[in-house]
Design an enzyme around this catalytic site. Structure first.
Site, PDB file in Angstrom:
ATOM      1  CG  ASP A 277      -6.449  -6.620   7.161  1.00 52.59           C
ATOM      2  OD1 ASP A 277      -7.332  -5.897   8.087  1.00 52.59           O
ATOM      3  OD2 ASP A 277      -5.315  -6.654   6.679  1.00 52.59           O
TER       4      ASP A 277
ATOM      5  CG  ASP B  79      -5.152  -8.959   3.324  1.00 55.79           C
ATOM      6  OD1 ASP B  79      -4.943  -7.420   3.676  1.00 55.79           O
ATOM      7  OD2 ASP B  79      -6.393  -9.246   3.144  1.00 55.79           O
ATOM      8  CB  SER B  80       0.175  -7.403   3.472  1.00 57.44           C
ATOM      9  OG  SER B  80       0.369  -6.897   4.628  1.00 57.44           O
TER      10      SER B  80
ATOM     11  CE  LYS C 253      -6.364  -3.105   7.070  1.00 59.98           C
ATOM     12  NZ  LYS C 253      -6.656  -2.924   6.296  1.00 59.98           N
TER      13      LYS C 253
ATOM     14  CD  GLU D 114      -8.444  -4.551   1.600  1.00 57.51           C
ATOM     15  OE1 GLU D 114      -9.315  -4.152   0.734  1.00 57.51           O
ATOM     16  OE2 GLU D 114      -7.627  -4.816   2.203  1.00 57.51           O
TER      17      GLU D 114
ATOM     18  CD  GLU E 146      -2.882  -0.224   0.516  1.00 57.05           C
ATOM     19  OE1 GLU E 146      -3.515  -0.468   1.795  1.00 57.05           O
ATOM     20  OE2 GLU E 146      -2.065  -0.656  -0.453  1.00 57.05           O
TER      21      GLU E 146
END
Ligand code: KIV
Length: 295
Positions: free
Chosen positions: A91, A52-53, A121, A123, A190
């Site tokens: 993501d 999602d970056s 993925k 978070e 991270e």
């Protein structure tokens, strides 16, 4: 271009543990489009993260939270079409899984079914562990993400390193073990101290993939634009393995200059027409009535 060594064995959700157990370190990079996926594949990258970056590095937005499920699907489809070897991880964007297990399973299913990802993925620990379990129980490979989790950066007080106290590190270890028990096939760590990442990795059976987490993880991930020198500022944990800005700007400047001075295009870039057809067209063009102005 450096010579391509024989690509190592292809990784997929089911062999990740064995590949790491064999002593190999996993290499992951983000990718958001078809040409990048092809290049990464050619370079023998193991895993492509459609992160999602994308919201920031591709779309120029302020936050990774500012990207929709439809946009992530578009990026994921493009990457999946370009990747022949690499395992593609899609993501789950902000609020595509947080509200409920049902929503998490539906959106994970879309990234795999419509997007062509091999895994998704999400978070966080805590409630995200339930979401991971629901996704895994639906038969979809899921990757966790702990430490600095950008989707909660507003709640964490910004982009800061995490797990820097013994208590916070112990909570992270608990979350990692819970994610593994929930069925996660790998966990991204991270921006945490190297000793925490190493110890967590040693306690897990599933691989960890670090970004700003030191050398003691099972693999590494970097953001495409950061590692290739396409972003102006990068976090301290990034190493720029290339500088594509200068050659790209140089190429664009050469193009602009060639168009302006008339040296591009030349005959080799131009389609030809038989002489008789060209002569006939020239005559017709000369005698065609002028279009009258509609004003
Ligand atoms: O979205 C992303 O690029 C990520 C990586 C930084 C791990 O989540």
């Amino acid at each position: 271009m450096t010579d391509t060594p024989t690509p190592p064995e292809r990784v997929h959700p089911a062999n990740l543990r064995d590949v790491v157990a064999s002593g190999r370190r996993l290499v992951m990079v983000t990718a958001y489009d078809h040409p990048s996926a092809r290049l990464a594949d050619e370079a023998g990258i193991d895993l492509l993260l459609v992160g999602d970056s994308a919201a920031m590095v591709v779309l120029g937005r302020e936050s990774t939270n500012d990207v929709t499920m439809e946009e992530m699907l578009l990026f994921t489809r493009a990457v999946s079409r370009g990747a022949r070897r690499a395992m593609v991880v899609g993501d789950l964007p902000f609020m595509s899984y947080q509200p409920s297990d049902e929503l998490a399973v539906v959106n994970a299913g879309r990234l795999v079914g419509e997007g062509g990802a091999h895994a998704v993925k999400l978070e966080g620990g805590g409630r995200a562990v339930d979401r991971a379990r629901a996704i895994a129980e639906a038969g979809i490979a899921v990757v966790g993400h702990l430490g600095l989790t950008p989707q909660s950066a507003p709640a964490l007080g910004g982009f800061r390193a995490q797990a820097r106290t013994a208590a916070a590190a112990a909570r992270l270890l608990e979350d990692a073990l819970a994610l593994e028990a929930a069925g996660a096939v790998a966990i991204v760590l991270e921006a945490i101290p190297a000793e925490v990442a190493e110890r967590v990795t040693s306690r897990l059976a599933v691989p960890t993939i670090g970004i700003g987490a030191g050398p003691g993880t099972s693999g590494q991930v970097l953001v495409w634009h950061d590692m290739l020198g396409l972003t102006e500022r990068v976090p301290r944990f990034v190493h720029r393995f290339g500088d594509l800005t200068a050659p790209t700007v140089d190429a664009l400047r050469s193009y602009a200059a060639a168009v302006r001075d008339g040296s591009f295009p030349t005959a080799e870039h131009t389609y030809a027409m038989p002489d008789d057809e060209a002569g006939q067209f020239a005559a017709e063009a000369a005698s065609a009535p002028q279009l009258r102005s509609v004003r």
